[in-house]
Design a protein around this motif. Structure first.
Motif, PDB file in Angstrom:
ATOM      1  N   GLY A   8       0.991  -1.403   0.194  1.00  0.00           N
ATOM      2  CA  GLY A   8       0.174  -0.096  -0.102  1.00  0.00           C
ATOM      3  C   GLY A   8       0.928   1.029   0.297  1.00  0.00           C
ATOM      4  O   GLY A   8       2.183   1.378   0.406  1.00  0.00           O
ATOM      5  N   GLY A   9       0.338   2.446   0.109  1.00  0.00           N
ATOM      6  CA  GLY A   9       1.456   3.761  -0.191  1.00  0.00           C
ATOM      7  C   GLY A   9      -0.312   4.872  -0.436  1.00  0.00           C
ATOM      8  O   GLY A   9      -0.918   4.880  -1.294  1.00  0.00           O
ATOM      9  N   LEU A  10       1.047   5.950  -1.052  1.00  0.00           N
ATOM     10  CA  LEU A  10      -0.082   7.247  -1.723  1.00  0.00           C
ATOM     11  C   LEU A  10       0.517   7.485  -2.781  1.00  0.00           C
ATOM     12  O   LEU A  10       1.189   7.037  -3.240  1.00  0.00           O
ATOM     13  CB  LEU A  10       0.240   8.248  -0.855  1.00  0.00           C
ATOM     14  N   VAL A  11      -0.905   7.604  -3.979  1.00  0.00           N
ATOM     15  CA  VAL A  11      -0.564   7.530  -5.789  1.00  0.00           C
ATOM     16  C   VAL A  11      -1.478   8.327  -5.850  1.00  0.00           C
ATOM     17  O   VAL A  11      -2.571   8.747  -5.181  1.00  0.00           O
ATOM     18  CB  VAL A  11      -0.746   6.287  -5.948  1.00  0.00           C
ATOM     19  N   GLN A  12      -1.206   8.947  -7.316  1.00  0.00           N
ATOM     20  CA  GLN A  12      -2.160  10.002  -7.768  1.00  0.00           C
ATOM     21  C   GLN A  12      -3.219   9.279  -7.976  1.00  0.00           C
ATOM     22  O   GLN A  12      -2.854   8.085  -8.856  1.00  0.00           O
ATOM     23  CB  GLN A  12      -1.547  10.879  -8.235  1.00  0.00           C
ATOM     24  N   ALA A  13      -4.471  10.094  -8.680  1.00  0.00           N
ATOM     25  CA  ALA A  13      -5.046   9.776  -8.869  1.00  0.00           C
ATOM     26  C   ALA A  13      -4.744   9.606 -10.366  1.00  0.00           C
ATOM     27  O   ALA A  13      -4.230  10.054 -11.199  1.00  0.00           O
ATOM     28  CB  ALA A  13      -6.621  10.348  -8.999  1.00  0.00           C
ATOM     29  N   GLY A  14      -5.488   8.112 -11.070  1.00  0.00           N
ATOM     30  CA  GLY A  14      -4.223   6.997 -12.272  1.00  0.00           C
ATOM     31  C   GLY A  14      -3.562   6.582 -12.041  1.00  0.00           C
ATOM     32  O   GLY A  14      -2.971   6.208 -13.691  1.00  0.00           O
ATOM     33  N   GLY A  15      -2.571   6.934 -11.134  1.00  0.00           N
ATOM     34  CA  GLY A  15      -1.879   6.011 -11.187  1.00  0.00           C
ATOM     35  C   GLY A  15      -2.001   3.818 -11.013  1.00  0.00           C
ATOM     36  O   GLY A  15      -3.276   4.280 -10.527  1.00  0.00           O
ATOM     37  N   SER A  16      -0.850   3.675 -10.365  1.00  0.00           N
ATOM     38  CA  SER A  16      -0.884   2.213 -10.625  1.00  0.00           C
ATOM     39  C   SER A  16      -0.292   1.289  -8.431  1.00  0.00           C
ATOM     40  O   SER A  16       0.746   2.606  -8.227  1.00  0.00           O
ATOM     41  CB  SER A  16      -0.298   0.884 -11.348  1.00  0.00           C
ATOM     42  N   LEU A  17      -0.827   1.082  -8.040  1.00  0.00           N
ATOM     43  CA  LEU A  17      -0.064  -0.101  -6.739  1.00  0.00           C
ATOM     44  C   LEU A  17      -0.035  -1.444  -7.279  1.00  0.00           C
ATOM     45  O   LEU A  17      -1.496  -1.651  -7.857  1.00  0.00           O
ATOM     46  CB  LEU A  17      -1.070   0.740  -5.730  1.00  0.00           C
ATOM     47  N   ARG A  18       1.019  -2.180  -6.468  1.00  0.00           N
ATOM     48  CA  ARG A  18       0.389  -3.647  -6.842  1.00  0.00           C
ATOM     49  C   ARG A  18       0.328  -4.219  -5.372  1.00  0.00           C
ATOM     50  O   ARG A  18       1.325  -4.225  -5.016  1.00  0.00           O
ATOM     51  CB  ARG A  18       1.275  -4.176  -7.331  1.00  0.00           C
ATOM     52  N   LEU A  19      -0.834  -5.365  -4.788  1.00  0.00           N
ATOM     53  CA  LEU A  19      -0.714  -5.617  -3.155  1.00  0.00           C
ATOM     54  C   LEU A  19      -0.116  -6.252  -3.455  1.00  0.00           C
ATOM     55  O   LEU A  19      -0.480  -7.469  -4.403  1.00  0.00           O
ATOM     56  CB  LEU A  19      -1.689  -4.744  -2.598  1.00  0.00           C
ATOM     57  N   SER A  20       0.369  -7.375  -2.254  1.00  0.00           N
ATOM     58  CA  SER A  20       0.834  -8.218  -2.088  1.00  0.00           C
ATOM     59  C   SER A  20       0.105  -8.924  -0.248  1.00  0.00           C
ATOM     60  O   SER A  20       0.296  -8.177  -0.078  1.00  0.00           O
ATOM     61  CB  SER A  20       2.788  -8.689  -2.663  1.00  0.00           C
ATOM     62  N   CYS A  21      -0.109 -10.077  -1.105  1.00  0.00           N
ATOM     63  CA  CYS A  21      -0.501 -11.008   0.179  1.00  0.00           C
ATOM     64  C   CYS A  21       0.416 -12.118   0.927  1.00  0.00           C
ATOM     65  O   CYS A  21       0.167 -12.954  -0.499  1.00  0.00           O
ATOM     66  CB  CYS A  21      -1.824 -11.456   0.244  1.00  0.00           C
ATOM     67  N   ALA A  22       1.719 -11.794   1.259  1.00  0.00           N
ATOM     68  CA  ALA A  22       1.864 -13.393   1.916  1.00  0.00           C
ATOM     69  C   ALA A  22       2.183 -13.920   2.515  1.00  0.00           C
ATOM     70  O   ALA A  22       1.373 -13.632   3.712  1.00  0.00           O
ATOM     71  CB  ALA A  22       3.434 -13.398   1.981  1.00  0.00           C
ATOM     72  N   SER A  23       1.415 -15.805   2.070  1.00  0.00           N
ATOM     73  CA  SER A  23       1.600 -16.842   2.938  1.00  0.00           C
ATOM     74  C   SER A  23       2.263 -17.202   3.872  1.00  0.00           C
ATOM     75  O   SER A  23       3.691 -17.747   3.693  1.00  0.00           O
ATOM     76  CB  SER A  23       0.163 -18.155   2.696  1.00  0.00           C
ATOM     77  N   SER A  24       2.397 -18.012   5.107  1.00  0.00           N
ATOM     78  CA  SER A  24       3.726 -18.357   5.588  1.00  0.00           C
ATOM     79  C   SER A  24       2.975 -19.779   5.844  1.00  0.00           C
ATOM     80  O   SER A  24       4.251 -20.522   6.167  1.00  0.00           O
ATOM     81  CB  SER A  24       2.417 -18.338   7.460  1.00  0.00           C
ATOM     82  N   GLY A  25       1.891 -20.452   4.502  1.00  0.00           N
ATOM     83  CA  GLY A  25       2.197 -21.967   4.361  1.00  0.00           C
ATOM     84  C   GLY A  25       2.144 -21.422   2.883  1.00  0.00           C
ATOM     85  O   GLY A  25       1.880 -21.098   2.092  1.00  0.00           O
ATOM     86  N   SER A  26       1.773 -23.089   2.271  1.00  0.00           N
ATOM     87  CA  SER A  26       1.516 -22.856   1.118  1.00  0.00           C
ATOM     88  C   SER A  26      -0.006 -22.630   0.399  1.00  0.00           C
ATOM     89  O   SER A  26      -0.492 -22.812   1.547  1.00  0.00           O
ATOM     90  CB  SER A  26       1.102 -24.957   0.278  1.00  0.00           C
TER      91      SER A  26
END
Length: 115
Positions: A8-26
């Motif tokens: 997450g973060g601060l981004v201007q309208a029209g911009g892009s972000l990629r969120l990640s969700c890391a799991s402790s297991g498979s």
């Protein structure tokens, strides 16, 4: 499993972000994974979900702009967000559900879209 959301973060309208969700297991045996978001004063709502068969569903406000995916080797789920709008601002949570063992939530990651 334990889930760790990031990106997450601060981004201007029209911009892009990629969120990640890391799991402790498979994640290969997780039946459904999803991203939810919660805006101020609102209930948490589902944004996108992905099944163990890679079937994806998106909420109407994000269709065509967000892409959910997962990498079973890295045990990580992603949310690529493009053409971000002010109304996409909120705390984003990742979620996982396995029919056999129940559900898990990650901690939230803040996304702020500015004009």
């Amino acid at each position: 499993v334990q889930l760790q959301a990031s990106g997450g973060g601060l981004v201007q309208a029209g911009g892009s972000l990629r969120l990640s969700c890391a799991s402790s297991g498979s994640i290969s045996k997780i039946n459904v994974m999803a991203w939810y978001r919660q805006t101020s004063g609102q209930q948490r709502e589902v944004v996108a979900s992905i099944s163990d068969g890679d079937y994806t569903i998106y909420s109407d406000p994000v269709k065509g702009r967000f892409t959910i995916s997962k990498d079973n080797v890295k045990n990580t789920m992603y949310l690529q967000m493009s053409n971000l709008k002010l109304e996409d601002t909120g705390v984003y949570y990742c979620f996982a559900h396995t029919f056999a063992s129940g559900s898990s939530w990650g901690q939230g990651t803040q996304v702020t879209v500015s004009s």
